[in-house]
Design a protein around this motif. Structure first.
Motif, short mmCIF file in Angstrom:
data_model
loop_
_atom_site.label_atom_id
_atom_site.label_comp_id
_atom_site.label_asym_id
_atom_site.label_seq_id
_atom_site.Cartn_x
_atom_site.Cartn_y
_atom_site.Cartn_z
N GLY A 154 0.83 -1.21 0.00
CA GLY A 154 0.00 0.00 0.00
C GLY A 154 0.86 1.25 0.00
O GLY A 154 1.85 1.33 0.74
N ALA A 155 0.50 2.21 -0.85
CA ALA A 155 1.24 3.48 -0.91
C ALA A 155 0.31 4.65 -0.64
O ALA A 155 0.34 5.66 -1.33
N GLY A 156 -0.55 4.46 0.36
CA GLY A 156 -1.34 5.58 0.86
C GLY A 156 -0.51 6.30 1.92
O GLY A 156 0.71 6.12 2.00
N MET A 157 -1.20 7.07 2.74
CA MET A 157 -0.51 7.84 3.79
C MET A 157 0.45 6.95 4.60
O MET A 157 1.59 7.32 4.87
N ALA A 158 -0.02 5.74 4.99
CA ALA A 158 0.76 4.88 5.89
C ALA A 158 1.91 4.18 5.14
O ALA A 158 2.98 3.97 5.73
N GLY A 159 1.70 3.83 3.89
CA GLY A 159 2.76 3.18 3.11
C GLY A 159 3.88 4.16 2.79
O GLY A 159 5.07 3.81 2.85
N ILE A 160 3.52 5.39 2.45
CA ILE A 160 4.54 6.43 2.18
C ILE A 160 5.37 6.65 3.44
O ILE A 160 6.60 6.69 3.41
N LEU A 161 4.65 6.77 4.55
CA LEU A 161 5.33 6.95 5.85
C LEU A 161 6.31 5.80 6.10
O LEU A 161 7.46 6.02 6.49
N SER A 162 5.86 4.57 5.86
CA SER A 162 6.72 3.40 6.10
C SER A 162 8.00 3.49 5.28
O SER A 162 9.11 3.27 5.79
N ALA A 163 7.83 3.80 3.99
CA ALA A 163 9.01 3.86 3.11
C ALA A 163 9.99 4.91 3.61
O ALA A 163 11.20 4.66 3.70
#
Ligand SMILES: Cc1cc2nc3c(=O)[nH]c(=O)nc-3n(C[C@H](O)[C@H](O)[C@H](O)COP(=O)(O)OP(=O)(O)OC[C@H]3O[C@@H](n4cnc5c(N)ncnc54)[C@H](O)[C@@H]3O)c2cc1C
Length: 485
Positions: free
Chosen positions: A14-23
């Protein structure tokens, strides 16, 4: 490093708010061997998928921002959806997330084999990872209502999260089913464009009047010149929302009474017709359902071309919606603002953990995870915004940031070689759920309303303690709750 000296490989789904944050945080932690998998064609998640007229954040944008990427440029207190999407796209591009993301390919299966997660995507691509971070969203899978005849409708019909922008609204007779935040935002945004607007209400909502002023050029310049001001505003807003988050878990909280009074005043003072006012008056406590934030909904629903329909929908026919009072409401466009399957989380992905245990089995009858992050028998698989976490009228970005900080501390144990696998123990999860269910019985969410917060037993599937307690639990993992192998 893993046992063979390889750097840990991570898959983020997932590259929503949480996926971007993770990366971003993985790169910062030096865990650079990772891929983000995103089934959509670009980052943004919720804000990519929802494009309906009137979409905006309902927590102030200076709070709904990453703490490490505060923006001086928000146009309004509650920024519109496309501005939020642009913010996530910008942050992802600036931090090198986009080039690490495989777009247009859903992960359909993840199986634990010999301590590593084997991932398969819809296109047949395979990957192996030591760690999986599931950032697949909460309000992601649209919920379609079970109304007889829906398929027979001849006009344009779509879910609010799948808005069809090719359908002209000017001069159209539009029906909106639902009265949550989305339906309210749509109503206010389109009422002046359409010939007729029928809002089909099952349950009246409490509406908190909040103005949405634009930031002046001078204010934005001041934020740009002094980042300290931005940080201060972010903190002030976080403190204010803490008060709200604490109030909803304490039905006697004076703040909750104040919110209720503000909503009541809004209703009494701004709805002129006493009959309409009664139909708009909720019969349960404010914040039992997600509170609606709107400066102009009551104004919109009182326009001469707007109608609040409360008779209950019987069926849909080719020409419109028939209500239980025998009326047919002829329509050209029917919008389903009927929410999401908030209990799906990573599903329908097929996930197979230790000993062939599937997530589907484990989550029957309902999803559970220790601190909403880790599931027994599914080691090294961590969730952001997973089941029973803090959701409500506050920023899910802060929630995800706290959760990720916690997850990275667990991952560090694996990286240091203290264990190869770790997941919450069954006992820790059972104890967490027991305490959570007990606390949930004393929250505002069980004071007599139906909402998407409630699970199949009617218990709130959310964090039922003060937000301060969530921060404390996220500060450092209690390793006694984990099985390390
Ligand atoms: C209309 C609306 C308004 C909202 N307003 C607010 C608000 O004001 N304040 C607030 O805090 N929250 C709000 N939310 C909640 C919002 O969803 C979160 O704030 C946040 O955007 C969630 O981010 P996420 O990354 O966890 O999930 P999402 O944004 O849902 O992103 C998940 C991503 O994972 C991808 N994905 C899912 N499964 C797979 C798979 N198997 N393989 C590959 N990719 C996959 C999806 O395509 C998606 O891009 C709102 C939600 C909606 C729907």
């Amino acid at each position: 490093m893993d046992e063979e000296g390889r750097p840990l490989r991570v898959a983020v789904i997932g590259a929503g708010m949480a996926g971007i944050l993770s990366a971003i945080k993985l790169i910062e932690a030096g865990l650079t061997d990772f891929t983000v998998y995103e089934k959509g064609d670009r980052v943004g998640g919720t804000w990519r998928e929802n494009t309906y007229p009137g979409l905006s954040c309902d927590v102030p944008s200076h709070l709904y921002s990453y703490s490490f990427a505060l923006s001086p440029d928000w146009s309004r207190r509650f920024a519109p959806g496309e501005e939020i999407e642009a913010y996530f796209e910008r942050v992802a591009a600036e931090h090198g997330v986009v080039e690490r993301t495989r777009f247009g390919d859903a992960v359909v299966r993840a199986e634990l084999i010999d301590g590593r997660w084997h991932l398969t995507t819809a296109s047949g691509h395979q990957d192996e990872a030591d760690i999986v971070i599931a950032a697949t969203g909460v309000l992601h899978h649209p919920r379609y209502p079970d109304i007889p005849g829906l398929d027979a409708f001849d006009g344009a019909l779509f879910h609010s999260a799948r808005w069809d922008h090719s359908v002209p609204l000017e001069g159209a007779r539009v029906g909106v089913i639902g009265t949550g935040s989305t339906a309210v935002q749509i109503t206010s945004a389109i009422v002046d464009r359409v010939a007729r607007l029928s809002l089909f209400q099952r349950t009246a909502q409490w509406v908190m009047p909040q103005e949405n002023p634009a930031y002046t050029v001078e204010e934005r310049a001041a934020f740009r010149e002094d980042p300290g001001k931005l940080a201060e505003l972010h903190q002030t807003l976080a403190d204010m929302f803490d008060v709200f988050a604490n109030a909803v878990v304490d039905t006697e909280a004076p703040e909750l009474r104040m919110i209720e009074q503000a909503c009541l005043d809004n209703l009494e003072q701004n709805v002129r017709d006493p009959v309409l006012r009664e139909r708009l008056r909720p019969t349960y406590r404010a914040a039992c359902k997600r509170l609606i934030i709107s400066p102009d909904f009551y104004d919109a629903i009182q326009r001469p071309n707007a109608e609040l329909v409360t008779a209950g929908i019987e069926r849909v026919e080719s020409r419109g919606v028939c209500t239980k009072d025998g009326r047919r409401h002829d329509l050209d466009v029917l919008v389903l603002a009927t929410g999401f399957h908030a209990d799906a989380f990573m599903r329908p992905m097929e996930i197979v953990g230790r000993g062939g245990t599937t997530l589907e089995q484990t989550w029957d009858p309902r999803p559970e995870a220790y601190l909403s992050i880790s599931i027994p028998d599914f080691p090294n698989l961590f969730m952001l915004n997973g089941p029973n976490g803090p959701v409500g009228n506050f920023s899910l970005i802060e929630v995800a940031e706290l959760q990720l900080g916690y997850i990275l501390q667990l991952v560090e144990r694996v990286r240091r070689g203290e264990c190869r696998e770790l997941c919450a123990s069954a006992e820790a999860l059972a104890e967490f759920e027991r305490a959570r269910e007990e606390a949930a019985r004393h929250t505002v969410w069980v004071t007599g309303c139906q909402s998407w917060y409630l699970d199949d037993r009617g218990l709130p599937a959310v964090w039922p303690w003060p937000f301060r307690q969530f921060r404390e639990r996220m500060a450092a993992p209690d390793l006694a709750a984990y099985e390390l192998t």
